[in-house]
Write an enzyme that holds these catalytic residues in place. Structure first.
Site, PDB file in Angstrom:
ATOM      1  N   GLY A  14     -17.280   2.668  37.216  1.00 10.54           N
ATOM      2  CA  GLY A  14     -16.894   3.692  36.997  1.00 10.54           C
ATOM      3  C   GLY A  14     -14.998   4.038  36.175  1.00 10.54           C
ATOM      4  O   GLY A  14     -15.170   4.986  36.781  1.00 10.54           O
ATOM      5  N   ASN A  16     -14.869   4.623  33.487  1.00 15.78           N
ATOM      6  CA  ASN A  16     -14.797   6.348  32.479  1.00 15.78           C
ATOM      7  C   ASN A  16     -14.833   7.436  33.712  1.00 15.78           C
ATOM      8  O   ASN A  16     -14.486   8.264  33.348  1.00 15.78           O
ATOM      9  CB  ASN A  16     -16.665   6.098  31.473  1.00 15.78           C
ATOM     10  CG  ASN A  16     -15.991   5.935  30.342  1.00 15.78           C
ATOM     11  OD1 ASN A  16     -15.318   6.148  29.296  1.00 15.78           O
ATOM     12  ND2 ASN A  16     -16.618   4.271  30.293  1.00 15.78           N
ATOM     13  N   MET A  95     -26.883   5.015  34.506  1.00 14.07           N
ATOM     14  CA  MET A  95     -27.983   3.455  34.187  1.00 14.07           C
ATOM     15  C   MET A  95     -29.369   4.392  34.189  1.00 14.07           C
ATOM     16  O   MET A  95     -30.070   3.148  35.818  1.00 14.07           O
ATOM     17  CB  MET A  95     -27.765   2.180  35.118  1.00 14.07           C
ATOM     18  CG  MET A  95     -26.239   1.432  34.565  1.00 14.07           C
ATOM     19  SD  MET A  95     -26.471   2.472  32.474  1.00 14.07           S
ATOM     20  CE  MET A  95     -25.458   0.585  32.346  1.00 14.07           C
ATOM     21  N   ARG A  96     -30.187   5.198  34.936  1.00  8.09           N
ATOM     22  CA  ARG A  96     -31.080   5.593  35.276  1.00  8.09           C
ATOM     23  C   ARG A  96     -32.164   6.367  33.879  1.00  8.09           C
ATOM     24  O   ARG A  96     -31.368   6.888  33.372  1.00  8.09           O
ATOM     25  CB  ARG A  96     -31.575   6.419  36.299  1.00  8.09           C
ATOM     26  CG  ARG A  96     -30.661   6.276  37.807  1.00  8.09           C
ATOM     27  CD  ARG A  96     -31.836   4.713  38.295  1.00  8.09           C
ATOM     28  NE  ARG A  96     -32.716   5.279  38.390  1.00  8.09           N
ATOM     29  CZ  ARG A  96     -33.801   4.283  38.856  1.00  8.09           C
ATOM     30  NH1 ARG A  96     -33.497   3.202  39.217  1.00  8.09           N
ATOM     31  NH2 ARG A  96     -35.149   4.261  39.319  1.00  8.09           N
ATOM     32  N   ASN A 110     -24.141  12.009  26.813  1.00 10.13           N
ATOM     33  CA  ASN A 110     -24.292  11.235  27.614  1.00 10.13           C
ATOM     34  C   ASN A 110     -23.744   9.809  26.415  1.00 10.13           C
ATOM     35  O   ASN A 110     -22.972   9.528  25.179  1.00 10.13           O
ATOM     36  CB  ASN A 110     -25.688  10.319  27.575  1.00 10.13           C
ATOM     37  CG  ASN A 110     -25.449   8.282  27.870  1.00 10.13           C
ATOM     38  OD1 ASN A 110     -25.461   7.949  28.776  1.00 10.13           O
ATOM     39  ND2 ASN A 110     -26.590   7.747  27.181  1.00 10.13           N
ATOM     40  N   HIS A 112     -22.643   5.801  25.482  1.00  7.37           N
ATOM     41  CA  HIS A 112     -23.767   4.819  25.002  1.00  7.37           C
ATOM     42  C   HIS A 112     -22.759   3.770  23.705  1.00  7.37           C
ATOM     43  O   HIS A 112     -22.136   4.215  23.185  1.00  7.37           O
ATOM     44  CB  HIS A 112     -24.020   5.051  24.468  1.00  7.37           C
ATOM     45  CG  HIS A 112     -25.698   3.863  24.168  1.00  7.37           C
ATOM     46  ND1 HIS A 112     -26.582   3.854  25.482  1.00  7.37           N
ATOM     47  CD2 HIS A 112     -26.267   2.766  23.298  1.00  7.37           C
ATOM     48  CE1 HIS A 112     -26.822   2.586  25.185  1.00  7.37           C
ATOM     49  NE2 HIS A 112     -27.112   2.247  23.592  1.00  7.37           N
TER      50      HIS A 112
END
Ligand code: GAR
Length: 191
Positions: A14, A16, A95-96, A110, A112
């Site tokens: 966490g 970010n 992460m899903r 998102n 990445h």
């Protein structure tokens, strides 16, 4: 002054999430004020939970293990995001895989840790570090049903020198993440 609400989804450390809370929550940007109206986590043991609490926001825990299908889990996410009134959802280390139940209904971006479309998936930092590329980088993109496949909004990169350690490489990635993700959120909400 109009208040723009965002939801942040996370799964682990966490950092970010904390960076977004620090830089954006209840801060004014021109004619808007950003409010993080929900933080949502799928992992009851995530370190990010305490980071969110530090900013007075109790995260909603939606443990994916308690749902029989991805669609049921996504429907619960959808429900919580709608209740929060967020107009933009930010996946910051979430992460899903998400199904169309989520992607067709929620405007989400998102973060990445690679220069997409290269190095999709959950090992992007390691994979890109081991590659023979001379740059490393990060991407912020819209979320669609294809994993790490939505339209790219912004990217940043740095030079990967020959003797760079994995630790230094990872540090460079996170430094860029902490700059770019808040910038993109502000730019989308002030457009
Ligand atoms: C970040 O590096 C983010 O880019 C990555 O997970 C990390 C989360 O760190 N996301 C992905 O790999 C998504 N496929 P954090 O929990 O400390 O913010």
């Amino acid at each position: 002054m109009s208040v723009k609400k965002i939801a942040i989804l996370f799964s682990g450390s966490g950092t970010n999430l904390e960076n977004l809370l620090e830089k954006l929550h209840l801060k004014e940007f021109g004619k808007i004020k950003i409010e993080v109206s929900a933080t949502i986590c799928n992992n009851p043991n995530a370190k990010g939970i305490q980071r969110s609490q530090k900013y007075g926001i109790e995260p909603t825990i939606i443990d994916h293990k308690e749902y029989k299908t991805r669609e049921e889990f996504d429907a619960k996410l959808l429900d919580e995001i709608r209740k929060s009134g967020a107009e933009l959802t930010v996946l910051a280390g979430f992460m899903r895989f998400l199904t169309p139940v989520f992607t067709k209904n929620i405007k989400a971006i998102n973060l990445h840790p690679s220069l997409l479309p290269l190095f999709k998936g959950g090992h992007a930092i390691e994979d890109s570090f081991k590659s023979n590329m001379k740059v490393g980088g990060i991407t912020v993109h819209y979320v669609n049903e294809e994993l790490d496949g939505g339209t790219i909004i912004a990217q940043k990169c740095f030079e990967k020198t020959d003797n760079m350690s994995m630790k230094k490489y990872e540090k460079n990635i996170h430094k860029l993440e902490y700059e770019l993700l808040p910038e993109v959120v502000i730019s989308l909400l002030t457009k």
